[in-house]
Design a protein around this motif. Structure first.
Motif, PDB file in Angstrom:
ATOM      1  N   ARG A   1       0.824  -1.089   0.104  1.00  0.00           N
ATOM      2  CA  ARG A   1      -0.095  -0.047   0.063  1.00  0.00           C
ATOM      3  C   ARG A   1       0.818   1.112   0.053  1.00  0.00           C
ATOM      4  O   ARG A   1       1.789   1.453   0.786  1.00  0.00           O
ATOM      5  N   ALA A   2       0.680   1.982  -0.964  1.00  0.00           N
ATOM      6  CA  ALA A   2       1.282   3.448  -1.013  1.00  0.00           C
ATOM      7  C   ALA A   2       0.734   4.514  -0.128  1.00  0.00           C
ATOM      8  O   ALA A   2      -0.522   4.776  -0.202  1.00  0.00           O
ATOM      9  N   VAL A   3       1.479   4.851   0.900  1.00  0.00           N
ATOM     10  CA  VAL A   3       1.060   5.796   1.895  1.00  0.00           C
ATOM     11  C   VAL A   3       1.890   7.067   1.689  1.00  0.00           C
ATOM     12  O   VAL A   3       3.043   7.018   1.741  1.00  0.00           O
ATOM     13  N   CYS A   4       1.365   8.425   1.410  1.00  0.00           N
ATOM     14  CA  CYS A   4       2.357   9.464   1.325  1.00  0.00           C
ATOM     15  C   CYS A   4       1.781  10.503   2.470  1.00  0.00           C
ATOM     16  O   CYS A   4       0.458  10.639   2.799  1.00  0.00           O
ATOM     17  N   ILE A   5       2.804  10.913   3.283  1.00  0.00           N
ATOM     18  CA  ILE A   5       2.880  12.079   4.411  1.00  0.00           C
ATOM     19  C   ILE A   5       3.281  13.245   3.862  1.00  0.00           C
ATOM     20  O   ILE A   5       4.248  13.393   3.458  1.00  0.00           O
ATOM     21  N   VAL A   6       2.256  14.103   3.977  1.00  0.00           N
ATOM     22  CA  VAL A   6       2.635  15.385   3.399  1.00  0.00           C
ATOM     23  C   VAL A   6       2.900  16.313   4.568  1.00  0.00           C
ATOM     24  O   VAL A   6       2.235  16.439   5.466  1.00  0.00           O
ATOM     25  N   GLY A   7       4.293  16.705   4.519  1.00  0.00           N
ATOM     26  CA  GLY A   7       4.923  17.419   5.697  1.00  0.00           C
ATOM     27  C   GLY A   7       5.752  16.353   6.686  1.00  0.00           C
ATOM     28  O   GLY A   7       5.272  15.400   6.665  1.00  0.00           O
TER      29      GLY A   7
ATOM     30  N   ARG B   1      -2.964   6.183  -0.237  1.00  0.00           N
ATOM     31  CA  ARG B   1      -3.630   6.903   0.768  1.00  0.00           C
ATOM     32  C   ARG B   1      -2.591   8.296   1.070  1.00  0.00           C
ATOM     33  O   ARG B   1      -1.284   7.904   0.751  1.00  0.00           O
ATOM     34  N   VAL B   2      -3.086   9.370   1.624  1.00  0.00           N
ATOM     35  CA  VAL B   2      -2.373  10.799   1.644  1.00  0.00           C
ATOM     36  C   VAL B   2      -2.921  10.996   3.150  1.00  0.00           C
ATOM     37  O   VAL B   2      -4.046  11.148   3.318  1.00  0.00           O
ATOM     38  N   VAL B   3      -1.792  11.402   3.850  1.00  0.00           N
ATOM     39  CA  VAL B   3      -2.251  12.125   5.230  1.00  0.00           C
ATOM     40  C   VAL B   3      -1.481  13.414   5.310  1.00  0.00           C
ATOM     41  O   VAL B   3      -0.212  13.681   4.877  1.00  0.00           O
ATOM     42  N   LEU B   4      -2.415  14.460   5.196  1.00  0.00           N
ATOM     43  CA  LEU B   4      -1.845  15.760   5.447  1.00  0.00           C
ATOM     44  C   LEU B   4      -1.472  16.284   6.945  1.00  0.00           C
ATOM     45  O   LEU B   4      -2.280  16.199   7.864  1.00  0.00           O
ATOM     46  N   CYS B   5      -0.228  16.374   6.943  1.00  0.00           N
ATOM     47  CA  CYS B   5       0.438  16.565   8.274  1.00  0.00           C
ATOM     48  C   CYS B   5       1.101  18.070   8.167  1.00  0.00           C
ATOM     49  O   CYS B   5       2.251  18.048   8.489  1.00  0.00           O
TER      50      CYS B   5
END
Ligand SMILES: Cc1cc2nc3c(=O)[nH]c(=O)nc-3n(C[C@H](O)[C@H](O)[C@H](O)COP(=O)(O)OP(=O)(O)OC[C@H]3O[C@@H](n4cnc5c(N)ncnc54)[C@H](O)[C@@H]3O)c2cc1C
Length: 480
Positions: free
Chosen positions: A3-9, A149-153
């Protein structure tokens, strides 16, 4: 396929989430996008003067909710100067940034070793578009990639320029890092500090520790300083328990239950109410709190307030939330973010000497031929310089994330929350689209969710949500 997870920040929230993902044990293809050279410190814990202290005792600062002493153990083992630091000490914030950086890299290494793919992109995410195949992200540097999935941090924005002073010489818009922003302040200059919260306290303490001799005037609407931290032990809660909170309650009932908690623990409710009373002049209040020392009820009240607001806020009707914001928001802030006792003593002696003053009811701050002039309800205050500490509370004006958020909101993939930040599902932190439907792929963590969770500005709150979010991101959770 992983699973590709991108954490922004790449600040504290991102590192806490990474750690939670790694401990979850699944395999991912993780991408972190962060413009700064260093992962971890973000805005709060960047390299700075040692007078910029954590507002929590070291034994309670951690990137792991389940291990409150994770940071202090690391400090003792990694920094000779602090090898005997106590759990109860208030350590320099930069140490927490170093700890986050160390663990960010260690966690990425562990993820790699256990079969995950990991990459760091030094850039700013400027766009995110969801389609059936995932989320397509674009960066300022021209990179595009897909993620499941993308999580905006994306964190806390800088301060706001409430008096439109940005172009005026002698105005310091963003005080952090203190050691880079304030080194040229001559010791005999009179300084106006806009704000009376923890950032304003940081500024005053930094100047005083450097031997500042000029006047320091702190100004805000209400003129309320943070309370002084008490080291008494918190008592177990009897009324504001999980079941009672899950059913929801009005602000009035919450106040009654807070009083019941104090009474049940044997504390003097009237004395606690007097102490909380933020109408008292700042100098008098600080002197009283310093003289009182460790007030026994404060830690119990902080625990009760933090736990209940997190559970109750999403359940409160709009009318009750408005009431809370009008009447209790500033009291809550002063209570739950107390300043260390050493800081309080330092400020009090500067106040006793007449060097430091706190003013409420600020109407305007302008520059004229004699410098800066602040007009308050009780008179005028002059300064040669202005240092801004007016916090951005909406969670959405962070310049680095403007393009990204504007795009998401413009596309209808996100919507602004009336109490700040963007709207998310309170249980999962999934971003809600224009119609209020939760995304299966887009999430937010930290200050961006302040409208939904109310209090997001502490590691305790961030790490709790990060642990929950790691479960949501697990490959075991299919797209709903
Ligand atoms: C000055 C200060 C002191 C604090 N002290 C304490 C304390 O002592 N104890 C405590 O518990 N809490 C404290 N807090 C509250 C809280 O713990 C911190 O705010 C915490 O660091 C928040 O972490 P974050 O990752 O959400 O945000 P940040 O630390 O702001 O990190 C966000 C990161 O996202 C990056 N970013 C933003 N937009 C984009 C984009 N579009 N693309 C890529 N990257 C992007 C930024 O460059 C930044 O590095 C403090 C907060 C502040 C502001």
């Amino acid at each position: 396929m992983k699973r590709a997870v991108c954490i922004v920040g790449g600040g504290a929230a991102a590192v806490s989430l990474l750690d939670a993902l790694q401990r979850h044990g699944d395999h991912y293809d993780v991408t972190i996008v962060e413009p700064a050279d260093t992962l971890g410190p973000g805005r709060a814990y960047q390299a700075d003067s040692d007078s910029a202290l954590l507002n929590q005792q070291a034994g309670r600062m951690s990137l792991r909710n389940s291990e409150p002493d994770h940071f202090i153990k690391w400090v003792r083992g990694h920094d000779e100067q602090f090898s005997t630091a106590e759990n109860s000490e208030f350590l320099p914030r930069r140490l927490f940034g170093q700890y986050l950086n160390f663990h960010a890299h260690r966690t990425l290494e562990s993820l790699r070793e256990s079969g995950s793919d990991v990459r760091i992109i030094r850039d700013v995410v400027t766009s995110a578009h969801e389609d059936f195949g995932g989320v397509w992200l674009g960066t300022a540097g021209g990179t595009t990639f897909r993620s499941d999935r993308v999580v905006l941090c994306t964190g806390t924005g800088g301060p706001v320029d409430a008096y439109e002073l940005a172009k005026q010489p002698g105005y310091v818009h963003d005080p952090y890092p203190l050691r880079d922003q304030l080194p040229d302040v001559a010791a005999d200059r009179d300084v106006l500090v806009l704000g009376t919260g923890l950032t304003a306290v940081d500024i005053a303490l930094y100047l005083l520790d450097r031997g500042h001799r000029g006047a320091i005037s702190m100004l805000s609407r209400r003129g309320v300083l943070p309370a002084v931290r008490s080291f008494a032990a918190a008592r177990p809660l009897r009324y504001l328990t999980g079941d009672a909170l899950a059913a929801g309650m009005s602000c009035g009932r919450l106040l009654r239950e807070l009083r019941n908690e104090l009474r049940a623990a044997g504390f003097d409710v009237a004395e606690a109410a007097r102490d909380l009373g933020v109408g008292e002049p700042a100098h008098q209040r600080l002197a009283r709190q310093v003289a009182a020392g460790d007030v026994p009820w404060q830690p119990t009240l902080i625990q009760a307030a933090m736990q209940s607001i997190e559970r109750l806020w999403p359940l409160l009707p709009a009318r009750e939330r408005d009431r809370f914001m009008r009447r209790w928001h500033h009291v809550f802030n002063s209570l739950v973010n107390p300043m260390p006792p050493r800081t309080a003593h330092r400020l009090l002696s500067a106040m006793d000497a007449g060097q430091l003053t706190v003013h409420s009811g600020v109407n305007s701050v302008v520059r004229d031929s004699d410098g800066f002039l602040a007009t308050t309800m009780s008179g005028q205050v002059r300064g040669d310089l202005v240092v801004n500490a007016i916090r951005e509370e909406t969670g959405i004006t962070n310049i680095a994330s403007t393009a990204l958020l504007d795009g998401l909101i413009g596309d209808g993939a996100a919507r602004v929350h009336p109490y700040g930040g963007i709207d998310v599902d309170p249980g999962t932190n999934a971003i809600l689209d224009r119609a209020g439907v939760p995304s299966s792929r887009l999430f937010a963590l930290g200050q961006l969710t302040c409208g939904v969770h109310y209090y997001t500005s502490s590691m305790t709150m961030i790490t709790r949500r990060a642990a929950m979010l790691a479960g949501e991101l697990s490959p075991a959770m299919a797209v709903r």
